[in-house]
Design an enzyme around this catalytic site. Structure first.
Site, PDB file in Angstrom:
ATOM      1  N   HIS A 119      -2.264  -7.311   2.508  1.00  0.00           N
ATOM      2  CA  HIS A 119      -2.209  -7.782   3.871  1.00  0.00           C
ATOM      3  C   HIS A 119      -3.382  -7.266   4.810  1.00  0.00           C
ATOM      4  O   HIS A 119      -3.313  -7.698   5.932  1.00  0.00           O
ATOM      5  CB  HIS A 119      -0.735  -7.784   4.439  1.00  0.00           C
ATOM      6  CG  HIS A 119      -0.393  -6.421   5.055  1.00  0.00           C
ATOM      7  ND1 HIS A 119      -0.476  -6.292   6.311  1.00  0.00           N
ATOM      8  CD2 HIS A 119       0.051  -5.167   4.341  1.00  0.00           C
ATOM      9  CE1 HIS A 119       0.066  -5.061   6.439  1.00  0.00           C
ATOM     10  NE2 HIS A 119       0.360  -4.548   5.064  1.00  0.00           N
ATOM     11  N   ASN A 154      -7.581   4.231   9.075  1.00  0.00           N
ATOM     12  CA  ASN A 154      -7.247   2.979   9.927  1.00  0.00           C
ATOM     13  C   ASN A 154      -7.528   2.987  11.340  1.00  0.00           C
ATOM     14  O   ASN A 154      -7.614   1.892  12.042  1.00  0.00           O
ATOM     15  CB  ASN A 154      -5.735   2.780   9.491  1.00  0.00           C
ATOM     16  CG  ASN A 154      -4.930   4.081   9.396  1.00  0.00           C
ATOM     17  OD1 ASN A 154      -5.272   5.062   8.730  1.00  0.00           O
ATOM     18  ND2 ASN A 154      -3.906   3.717  10.434  1.00  0.00           N
ATOM     19  N   CYS A 211       3.721   5.798  20.647  1.00  0.00           N
ATOM     20  CA  CYS A 211       4.842   6.209  21.240  1.00  0.00           C
ATOM     21  C   CYS A 211       6.153   5.469  20.952  1.00  0.00           C
ATOM     22  O   CYS A 211       7.053   5.515  21.776  1.00  0.00           O
ATOM     23  CB  CYS A 211       4.600   6.250  22.858  1.00  0.00           C
ATOM     24  SG  CYS A 211       4.691   4.608  23.422  1.00  0.00           S
ATOM     25  N   GLY A 269       0.657  -1.301  -0.055  1.00  0.00           N
ATOM     26  CA  GLY A 269      -0.034   0.045  -0.005  1.00  0.00           C
ATOM     27  C   GLY A 269       0.878   1.369  -0.059  1.00  0.00           C
ATOM     28  O   GLY A 269       0.555   2.316  -0.514  1.00  0.00           O
TER      29      GLY A 269
HETATM   30  C1  LIG Z   1      -1.582  -0.467   6.435  1.00  0.00           C
HETATM   31  C2  LIG Z   1      -2.023   0.745   5.764  1.00  0.00           C
HETATM   32  C3  LIG Z   1      -1.195   1.453   4.476  1.00  0.00           C
HETATM   33  C4  LIG Z   1       0.061   0.903   4.221  1.00  0.00           C
HETATM   34  O1  LIG Z   1      -0.028  -0.404   3.613  1.00  0.00           O
HETATM   35  P1  LIG Z   1       1.201  -1.401   3.496  1.00  0.00           P
HETATM   36  O2  LIG Z   1       0.815  -2.551   2.507  1.00  0.00           O
HETATM   37  O3  LIG Z   1       1.551  -1.890   5.050  1.00  0.00           O
HETATM   38  O4  LIG Z   1       2.393  -0.696   2.816  1.00  0.00           O
HETATM   39  C5  LIG Z   1      -1.524   2.391   3.874  1.00  0.00           C
HETATM   40  N1  LIG Z   1      -2.668   3.120   4.352  1.00  0.00           N
HETATM   41  C6  LIG Z   1      -3.765   2.558   5.190  1.00  0.00           C
HETATM   42  C7  LIG Z   1      -4.801   3.403   5.434  1.00  0.00           C
HETATM   43  C8  LIG Z   1      -3.286   1.526   5.952  1.00  0.00           C
HETATM   44  O5  LIG Z   1      -3.937   1.149   6.908  1.00  0.00           O
END
Ligand SMILES: *Cc1c(COP(=O)(O)O)cnc(C)c1O
Length: 389
Positions: free
Chosen positions: A204, A154, A328, A74
């Site tokens: 993932h 998230n 933290c 991501g």
């Molecule tokens: C986990 C996450 C990412 C990063 O994705 P990765 O595959 O771990 O690099 C980006 N944006 C949000 C909103 C995420 O929850």
């Protein structure tokens, strides 16, 4: 004595690999090892499966397969979208995002502002974590090159109105990118109806192993490649394809679509049971986010007067995996940037815990969590100098 269980409620950080995804991937660690670009049969066989995987990812968003580019994660998708759009349009120097983005967007924007001369606008949110769309309309200007707003947050699970935001961006002639890593597969995203230009996805968070992502690029969007190399991905992302993981992502998208309605019902019912079960016995709690517009699998609860980290350690000892609102990791005791942007009072922000479920979460696990958490909170509050019954 309550028997100890292992309960994973940190699915917004990463998810277990689904058995179906694992099964789909296995042949590509074995006999199906050809390079999909090769002219011979070893390659041709693999290339066929790659086509099918791309179709499955595209189907989840109702887009064309050739609008999907596979990436490593991501974060790469976000970097590709943001830096690729700006590289292809060097005239405009204003970029707009929100204060509550994932670091894989926010820190890219801040890097560009600090090192590449961009003027950045970071949109704030209200107490519930929602954006003000009237403010958005006033900040987009003819000099704005790019707007990034996540589809769902998230930490709180808040869902942003990306259809309306995309329409505003379109009207103002601004390229719109959405980080849909948390939203994808959990809520419907029909990109024939939502006019986003770019959308980031990560495997993932969707039950593949870590290390695979995708970027949707609407046909006609001006963007340079992020990794320059061979002709893979139609010249938009060099590097021999990560075949097993791409196959896994195709399968994960197919499963997400197949399960979406049933999963939303299942996880929201359990999430609501968890919230109600905890709040009926624990005083001084607060739901961070907008309970009327959030992902079905996420709750972020502030427990006043205590530290999130302490809660997590005690939960972990009891076998429960959750996540803290406060980051933290740097050694500072700053609460999460998302909760700070929302203006959550310090006493709650420090004691915030995110529970995130998946379709594999069971009712027995939620019942166990409802039994364990109140004692953990009670014990910590007894030690807290700020708390009085
Ligand atoms: C986990 C996450 C990412 C990063 O994705 P990765 O595959 O771990 O690099 C980006 N944006 C949000 C909103 C995420 O929850």
């Amino acid at each position: 004595m309550q028997e100890k269980m292992q309960v994973y409620l940190d699915n917004n950080a990463t998810c277990m690999v689904s058995p179906g995804v694992k099964d789909a991937m296995m042949p590509f660690f074995g006999e199906l090892y050809g390079n999909p670009s090769s002219m011979h049969n070893f390659g041709g066989q693999v290339a066929k499966h790659l086509v099918i995987a791309r179709e499955k990812v595209a189907a989840m968003f109702n887009v064309d397969p050739d609008e999907i580019v596979f990436t490593s994660c991501g974060s790469e998708s976000n970097n590709h979208a943001i830096r690729g759009v700006l590289e292809s349009n060097k005239e405009k120097k204003h970029i707009v995002t929100t204060k509550v983005e994932h670091p894989a967007v926010l820190n890219v924007y801040r890097f560009l502002a600090k090192n590449k001369g961009y003027k950045i606008t970071e949109l704030g949110v209200n107490k519930q974590g929602d954006l003000n769309l009237d403010e958005l309309k006033t900040v987009l200007s003819p000099d704005t090159a790019l707007l990034s707003v996540m589809a769902a947050n998230n930490e709180t699970g808040n869902i942003f109105p990306i259809k309306e935001i995309a329409e505003i961006a379109k009207e103002k002639n601004v390229v719109f990118h959405t980080d849909a890593v948390q939203a994808a597969g959990k809520i419907p995203l029909d990109l024939k109806k939502i006019p986003v230009d770019l959308l980031s996805l990560s495997g993932h968070k969707l039950h593949t192993p870590k290390g695979i992502g995708a970027l949707y690029i609407r046909r006609g969007t001006a963007i340079t490649p992020f990794i320059i190399g061979g002709h893979q991905e139609n010249g938009r992302r060099g590097g021999t394809e990560n075949v097993p993981y791409i196959i896994g992502l195709g399968k994960a998208c197919e499963e997400a679509v197949a399960h979406m309605n049933e999963e939303a019902g299942h996880v929201s019912k359990l999430r609501d049971k968890l919230e109600a079960g905890l709040r009926s016995v624990i005083t001084h709690t607060y739901i961070n986010g907008n309970p009327l517009s959030r992902l079905p699998n996420t709750t972020n609860i502030g427990f006043e007067f205590i530290e999130g980290e302490a809660i997590l350690l005690h939960l972990s000892k009891a076998g429960i995996a959750a996540s803290s609102g406060s980051a933290c990791t740097s050694g500072s005791l700053e609460p999460s940037h998302v909760l700070m942007a929302m203006g959550v009072p310090f006493t709650y922000a420090h004691g915030s815990v995110r529970f995130s479920l998946s379709r594999f979460t069971t009712e027995a696990e939620i019942d166990y969590t409802i039994k364990i958490v109140p004692d953990v909170i009670k014990n910590l509050r007894e030690l807290s100098p700020f708390y009085e019954e």
